[in-house]
Write an enzyme that holds these catalytic residues in place. Sequence first.
Site, PDB file in Angstrom:
ATOM      1  N   SER A 121       0.832  -1.203   0.000  1.00  0.00           N
ATOM      2  CA  SER A 121       0.000   0.000   0.000  1.00  0.00           C
ATOM      3  C   SER A 121       0.872   1.260   0.000  1.00  0.00           C
ATOM      4  O   SER A 121       1.563   1.528  -0.974  1.00  0.00           O
ATOM      5  CB  SER A 121      -0.967  -0.041   1.186  1.00  0.00           C
ATOM      6  OG  SER A 121      -2.001   0.898   1.040  1.00  0.00           O
ATOM      7  N   ASP A 178     -10.219  -4.852  -3.876  1.00  0.00           N
ATOM      8  CA  ASP A 178      -9.577  -3.990  -2.880  1.00  0.00           C
ATOM      9  C   ASP A 178     -10.457  -2.761  -2.634  1.00  0.00           C
ATOM     10  O   ASP A 178     -10.656  -1.952  -3.536  1.00  0.00           O
ATOM     11  CB  ASP A 178      -8.196  -3.559  -3.391  1.00  0.00           C
ATOM     12  CG  ASP A 178      -7.353  -2.865  -2.340  1.00  0.00           C
ATOM     13  OD1 ASP A 178      -7.935  -2.219  -1.446  1.00  0.00           O
ATOM     14  OD2 ASP A 178      -6.118  -2.969  -2.411  1.00  0.00           O
ATOM     15  N   HIS A 211      -7.839  -5.725   0.333  1.00  0.00           N
ATOM     16  CA  HIS A 211      -6.616  -4.952   0.611  1.00  0.00           C
ATOM     17  C   HIS A 211      -5.704  -5.777   1.509  1.00  0.00           C
ATOM     18  O   HIS A 211      -5.539  -5.505   2.707  1.00  0.00           O
ATOM     19  CB  HIS A 211      -6.980  -3.621   1.274  1.00  0.00           C
ATOM     20  CG  HIS A 211      -5.864  -2.615   1.255  1.00  0.00           C
ATOM     21  ND1 HIS A 211      -5.298  -2.140   0.088  1.00  0.00           N
ATOM     22  CD2 HIS A 211      -5.201  -1.983   2.258  1.00  0.00           C
ATOM     23  CE1 HIS A 211      -4.350  -1.266   0.370  1.00  0.00           C
ATOM     24  NE2 HIS A 211      -4.265  -1.161   1.690  1.00  0.00           N
TER      25      HIS A 211
END
EC number: 3.1.2.-
Length: 231
Positions: A121, A178, A211
């Site tokens: 991320s 996600d 995610h």
Amino acid sequence: MSVSAIRIPANGSSAKAAVIFLHGLGDSGDGWSWLPQLVSQSKLINDPINYVFPNAPKIPVTINNGFAMPAWFDIYELGNPHAKQDVTGFFKSCEVLKEFILEQHNKFNIPLEKIIIGGFSQGAAISLATLALLDTKIGGCVALSGFCPVRNEITDRYNKNPGVNFDTPIFQGHGTVDPVINYDYGKQTSELYKQLGFKNLKFNTYEGVAHSASEEELADVIKFIKNIVEK
């Protein structure tokens, strides 16, 4: 800016390679410290590796109502490439990652071509940008659920001073569901870096993954690391 890190040195003998991996928003280096054990259990890589998991500083984060949390840069609006961006904080963190690369090379004599940077991320965003800005060639880059919040700035900086990693292997992985960093945002990021000239970037799609990093994705990452470390 200097930051601490979780360090897991190579077992038994001097390291021949290094993996430097940056965590995501609100996490810590410890949150990814299980990765060396996973690599070991795979029995795919024999060469000794130094692992470094830097800890982001705690800074006020706008989407956290201004309260401090571990972050590589401030986020004003989650998952929106067109929102206001913390350009200064972003590039400060790129400099931090550069320092960790140099440390592994200068202090531990790891060949630059055996150093892999990466992240999840926010950490992936920093890793991709750092690769683009480096004036030294390294082994590879792993970007999981990554994005590029500073598209214009990266393009401008790269065009003024193109890096040397245009053919360095890049593994980018993203889940199709996600909810934090939209799959399309990840895909657009890969297209941006390809347009800049990174011809050895592979974008890997993981169906039904949110995610996070799935077992399949992590297995692919280990194979990617092996190809660089043992070539």
